[in-house]
Design a protein around this motif. Structure first.
Motif, PDB file in Angstrom:
ATOM      1  N   ILE A  43     -38.831  38.912  29.354  1.00  0.00           N
ATOM      2  CA  ILE A  43     -38.040  37.826  29.925  1.00  0.00           C
ATOM      3  C   ILE A  43     -38.756  36.517  29.602  1.00  0.00           C
ATOM      4  CG2 ILE A  43     -37.135  36.809  32.041  1.00  0.00           C
ATOM      5  CD1 ILE A  43     -37.037  39.622  33.242  1.00  0.00           C
ATOM      6  N   VAL A  44     -38.090  35.628  28.895  1.00  0.00           N
ATOM      7  CA  VAL A  44     -38.710  34.392  28.403  1.00  0.00           C
ATOM      8  C   VAL A  44     -37.983  33.161  28.948  1.00  0.00           C
ATOM      9  CG1 VAL A  44     -39.368  33.072  26.348  1.00  0.00           C
ATOM     10  CG2 VAL A  44     -39.358  35.578  26.266  1.00  0.00           C
ATOM     11  N   ASP A  45     -38.726  32.251  29.550  1.00  0.00           N
ATOM     12  CA  ASP A  45     -38.147  30.984  30.005  1.00  0.00           C
ATOM     13  C   ASP A  45     -37.841  30.113  28.786  1.00  0.00           C
ATOM     14  OD1 ASP A  45     -37.289  28.900  31.561  1.00  0.00           O
ATOM     15  OD2 ASP A  45     -39.286  28.260  32.186  1.00  0.00           O
ATOM     16  N   VAL A  46     -36.765  29.358  28.854  1.00  0.00           N
ATOM     17  CA  VAL A  46     -36.393  28.485  27.737  1.00  0.00           C
ATOM     18  C   VAL A  46     -37.404  27.366  27.542  1.00  0.00           C
ATOM     19  CG1 VAL A  46     -34.730  26.719  27.032  1.00  0.00           C
ATOM     20  CG2 VAL A  46     -33.922  28.957  27.737  1.00  0.00           C
ATOM     21  N   GLN A  47     -37.839  26.757  28.633  1.00  0.00           N
ATOM     22  CA  GLN A  47     -38.732  25.607  28.537  1.00  0.00           C
ATOM     23  C   GLN A  47     -40.124  25.947  29.050  1.00  0.00           C
ATOM     24  OE1 GLN A  47     -37.773  22.502  27.092  1.00  0.00           O
ATOM     25  NE2 GLN A  47     -40.004  22.488  27.039  1.00  0.00           N
ATOM     26  N   LEU A  48     -41.083  26.006  28.126  1.00  0.00           N
ATOM     27  CA  LEU A  48     -42.475  26.231  28.468  1.00  0.00           C
ATOM     28  C   LEU A  48     -43.232  24.917  28.309  1.00  0.00           C
ATOM     29  CD1 LEU A  48     -42.876  29.578  26.470  1.00  0.00           C
ATOM     30  CD2 LEU A  48     -42.438  29.339  28.922  1.00  0.00           C
ATOM     31  N   ILE A  49     -44.491  24.862  28.716  1.00  0.00           N
ATOM     32  CA  ILE A  49     -45.262  23.626  28.600  1.00  0.00           C
ATOM     33  C   ILE A  49     -45.464  23.266  27.131  1.00  0.00           C
ATOM     34  CG2 ILE A  49     -47.491  22.525  29.051  1.00  0.00           C
ATOM     35  CD1 ILE A  49     -47.725  24.224  31.555  1.00  0.00           C
ATOM     36  N   ASN A  50     -44.978  22.100  26.740  1.00  0.00           N
ATOM     37  CA  ASN A  50     -45.123  21.567  25.374  1.00  0.00           C
ATOM     38  C   ASN A  50     -44.508  22.456  24.296  1.00  0.00           C
ATOM     39  OD1 ASN A  50     -46.614  19.325  26.340  1.00  0.00           O
ATOM     40  ND2 ASN A  50     -48.490  20.551  26.352  1.00  0.00           N
ATOM     41  N   CYS A  53     -35.578  40.693  23.873  1.00  0.00           N
ATOM     42  CA  CYS A  53     -35.870  39.479  24.642  1.00  0.00           C
ATOM     43  C   CYS A  53     -34.635  39.011  25.417  1.00  0.00           C
ATOM     44  CB  CYS A  53     -36.330  38.349  23.726  1.00  0.00           C
ATOM     45  SG  CYS A  53     -37.956  38.622  22.987  1.00  0.00           S
ATOM     46  N   ILE A  54     -34.891  38.589  26.644  1.00  0.00           N
ATOM     47  CA  ILE A  54     -33.879  37.968  27.491  1.00  0.00           C
ATOM     48  C   ILE A  54     -34.361  36.571  27.826  1.00  0.00           C
ATOM     49  CG2 ILE A  54     -32.871  37.960  29.808  1.00  0.00           C
ATOM     50  CD1 ILE A  54     -32.864  41.004  29.719  1.00  0.00           C
ATOM     51  N   MET A  55     -33.505  35.572  27.634  1.00  0.00           N
ATOM     52  CA  MET A  55     -33.879  34.208  27.980  1.00  0.00           C
ATOM     53  C   MET A  55     -33.364  33.888  29.385  1.00  0.00           C
ATOM     54  SD  MET A  55     -34.021  32.049  24.502  1.00  0.00           S
ATOM     55  CE  MET A  55     -35.569  31.380  25.101  1.00  0.00           C
ATOM     56  N   TYR A  56     -34.248  33.240  30.157  1.00  0.00           N
ATOM     57  CA  TYR A  56     -34.037  33.026  31.587  1.00  0.00           C
ATOM     58  C   TYR A  56     -34.306  31.556  31.856  1.00  0.00           C
ATOM     59  CZ  TYR A  56     -34.704  34.291  36.574  1.00  0.00           C
ATOM     60  OH  TYR A  56     -34.612  34.435  37.940  1.00  0.00           O
ATOM     61  N   SER A  57     -33.297  30.818  32.348  1.00  0.00           N
ATOM     62  CA  SER A  57     -33.497  29.375  32.411  1.00  0.00           C
ATOM     63  C   SER A  57     -32.610  28.680  33.428  1.00  0.00           C
ATOM     64  CB  SER A  57     -33.213  28.765  31.033  1.00  0.00           C
ATOM     65  OG  SER A  57     -33.334  27.367  31.062  1.00  0.00           O
TER      66      SER A  57
END
Length: 210
Positions: A64-71, A90-94
């Motif tokens: 599970i991957v967040d769309v916006q990470l630091i930088n 992968c699943i995008m979570y945002s």
């Protein structure tokens, strides 16, 4: 091993909360969590190369991957995982749920895009579908994606990139910086987009496909 997850999100409370809920209410186990794509990729590479410190670790079925990470964004991480570890889904979570973000997630290789405001049961449902080899979108996202399907098919790769960026409400300067192109080139691409899509300006485009 089945039902193994990783989570990549730069907010520790989000990671902890999601991990606790999944492990207390479902059969899924969150084996690892990361704050950055670098940490995640290092772990996957170490497991693949069987380094001593990682010999007890296993690959996850789903990350599970967040769309916006630091930088950075999660899109590039998903693309790298998809290319190098095709057996990991992968699943995008945002919090971002606009059409442009969903479209970019699909282009990156994500099997699903789900918003952080979705009910926990919907996340579990999506995990089950992706685990079984399917893809998933929340209903309101699916309707929006179906609406732009015919438009996307007639766009070149760069036009599609610009289209996604405009739907994400990025400025021309942000688009220039992201794709390493000049302001004039961005203007040329946007003019072509308006002509192909049948709109007069950026606001009309966003309103039509948001």
């Amino acid at each position: 091993m089945k039902n193994i997850l990783y989570i990549v999100d730069d907010h520790s409370m989000v990671r902890a909360g999601l991990k606790a809920w999944l492990e207390n209410h479902t059969q899924w186990r969150v084996a690892k969590e990361f704050a950055s794509s670098k940490e995640c990729l290092e772990c996957l590479n170490c497991i693949k190369s069987n380094k001593a410190n990682y010999k007890e670790d296993i690959f996850p079925e789903i990350i599970i991957v967040d769309v916006q990470l630091i930088n950075e964004t999660g899109f590039s991480l998903v693309q790298k995982i998809t290319e190098k570890f095709p057996y990991v889904k992968c699943i995008m979570y945002s919090m971002f749920d606009t059409t442009g973000f969903v479209l970019q997630a699909k282009d990156s290789g994500a099997k699903d895009y789900i918003s952080k405001v979705a009910k926990e049961e919907e996340l579990v449902h999506c995990l089950e579908i992706v685990q079984a080899g399917g893809t998933y979108l929340e209903q309101y996202m699916l309707e929006a994606q179906n609406k732009i399907g015919s438009i996307v098919s007639i766009l070149s790769k760069q036009e599609r990139n610009i289209f996604e960026a405009i739907l994400q409400e990025k400025t021309n300067k942000q688009i220039c910086d992201e794709f390493f192109i000049s302001p004039r080139t961005v203007e040329n691409y946007t003019s072509r987009l308006y002509s192909k899509i049948g709109v007069k300006n950026r606001d009309e485009l966003i309103e039509k496909y948001k």
